[in-house]
Design an enzyme around this catalytic site. Sequence first.
Site, short mmCIF file in Angstrom:
data_model
loop_
_atom_site.label_atom_id
_atom_site.label_comp_id
_atom_site.label_asym_id
_atom_site.label_seq_id
_atom_site.Cartn_x
_atom_site.Cartn_y
_atom_site.Cartn_z
N ARG A 118 36.06 65.65 18.49
CA ARG A 118 34.93 66.47 18.06
C ARG A 118 33.69 66.03 18.83
NH1 ARG A 118 37.09 69.14 13.82
NH2 ARG A 118 38.56 68.02 12.47
N GLY B 106 39.93 75.71 16.70
CA GLY B 106 39.64 76.36 15.44
C GLY B 106 38.28 77.03 15.43
N ASN B 107 37.62 77.00 14.27
CA ASN B 107 36.34 77.70 14.10
C ASN B 107 35.28 77.28 15.12
OD1 ASN B 107 36.68 79.44 11.76
ND2 ASN B 107 36.99 77.56 10.60
N THR C 88 35.61 75.77 17.92
CA THR C 88 36.03 76.09 19.29
C THR C 88 35.74 77.55 19.62
OG1 THR C 88 37.77 74.44 19.17
CG2 THR C 88 38.00 76.15 20.85
N ASP D 157 44.16 73.81 8.00
CA ASP D 157 43.68 74.21 6.67
C ASP D 157 43.42 75.71 6.54
OD1 ASP D 157 41.48 74.10 8.31
OD2 ASP D 157 40.50 72.49 7.21
#
Length: 387
Positions: free
Chosen positions: A75, A103-104, A106, A134
């Site tokens: 991250r 994910g979000n 990215t 998740d």
Amino acid sequence: MKKVVIGQAGGPTAVFNASLASLVNALSNREYELFFVRDGYEGLVEGEWFHGTEELLAQIDLHRTVPGSCLGSGRFPLKESHLEKAVQRMYEEGIEALIFIGGNGTMEALSKIGQLAKAKGYALQIIGLPKTVDNDLGGTDHAPGFGSAVRYVAQTTQAMSRDLASMKNFEQVRILETMGRNAGWLAASAGLVCTNEADQPCYVGLPERPGSKEELLTSIQEALILNGYALVVVSEGFRLEGSRQVENELVNGRPVLGGISEHLAQIVKQTFPVHVRAELLGMNQRCDLASVSGLDYQEALQLGVEGANLLDLGKSGVMAAIKRHRTNPYEATVISVPLEEVAAYGERLMPDEFLRDQSAYYKWLKPLVGELSPFPDPLPMNKTINK
């Protein structure tokens, strides 16, 4: 040859590398010059990418069944200045396409990079491939990584229940904490394989709905009376009414959640004269190779191939996604959705339909997880057992 930069970002999954290997394999025989980013967006900003030699491509292919991120992901606290730097660096290096799996965060970053490049008149093709454990990524029915994580949580919950039942003369309450900052998809799956009521968690706490302390304690008390033990499952982002989410620490300005299970354990200890244990299910949820779902793996491969197809078609500013057509029997197709829509969607929370009806959620889940074997009913230890 068209220069393409490929990277992975965010928390890894058990099938993260499957999508990467599938993408690379599909591109290796086409007219592209491939470069790979080290350590996600930090590497993109700092220009830490390396040429896709035959040896490297072969190494990536060997990782298709290995959990984690073989390129490194991590991250990185992206700022606007970082994005500007990354776009300028790619422009100077003659990069023509950027593909990231993530994910979000990215997808939001990819959307911003696309906007910056367009504003500069830089024709940079941008494609996103989804992953999550998740299930909080918008624009797709689900994403690779989720089905395997559910499989781990469901099987672990069932096993933990029997373990606790075996030790109830020593330990009476166990509180399991799953991943899920603001979305409770994983915690809500905990009882999926538990066909016997005694194996089911007596209480499940989700971030979507703050919990009542009284309801929690009543559920535990009833389970203690009925079974002699109580198993509770909560998302890391769950909170009691009037309380805030429990933060473990702050890393690079990002709150890292964790510890709600221990917080609830202290409340239970103050209420009942029982031994209570708090358990973090931990990173096994996203990297347990033994729990990989067959469908999860196959869809990870499919999305990698779709990334190559989108590149060939010249599509840009899109994320490959899964569209479900039916659940039983399961039928889905791979589509593409605009990155701007994915970014605007934000975190995908559990819908009210599933919050109200656990059986509907379980029905939706089962194809993603695959066959699971429930334990036989517990032996009637309170009765005479014929030998």
